[in-house]
Design a protein around this motif. Sequence first.
Motif: not given
Length: 216
Positions: A103-113, A162-171
Amino acid sequence: MLDAPVRNLLAGPLDAVAARIDRQWITPDRVTMAGLVLGLAAAGAAALSWWAVALVLWLVSRVADGLDGPLARRRRARGVGTTSGDAGGFLDITADFTVYGAFVLGVGIGWGGSVLPFLTVLLAYYINGTAFLAFSSIAERTGRRLDDGRSLSFLGGLAEGTETILVHSLWVLAPAIAGPVAWVWAGLVLLSGSHRMVTGYRILRAPAAGAERSED
């Protein structure tokens, strides 16, 4: 930091859902694998910048991750099932690590920066994972197990599930600021990893309970 109170808060609802899905063909390991598949699908959706889809898949995958344990305990209480709790715990933790990293990798690719903040998060996850998995293994072998009902001995910290789920959701809720949030999160996870290293070292340096009794 939030895992213990959140587990207490959700224990009743998760047990109730586990009771409703407790069917012969719905095994804890299959629930774990469903969470893994959904989590990987969430990572793929994030890489494609399908943020709403990624959020739904991510949250449903985490619900599945929370249900396999209560379902397994129900089965064990009735003497049902052939898979040991150790095997299920191993499958669960490896699935979690796979989903978190993907999921970290997916967001890193998708966010565009830049992917650098997300690579830093992965480094922080690597350090944290090494610290608590190494501690759990040695603590189990030397009689220093920290038993909170989970398969492994978890050292608490600032950054937990719990914090991991929240931060990944915020992304995926606010992808425009995903990079800056990732930098802050990486710092917190690194701080948490450092704390786990120091705490684990101190615990393992102390004499085990069995060793103290044998000297009396």
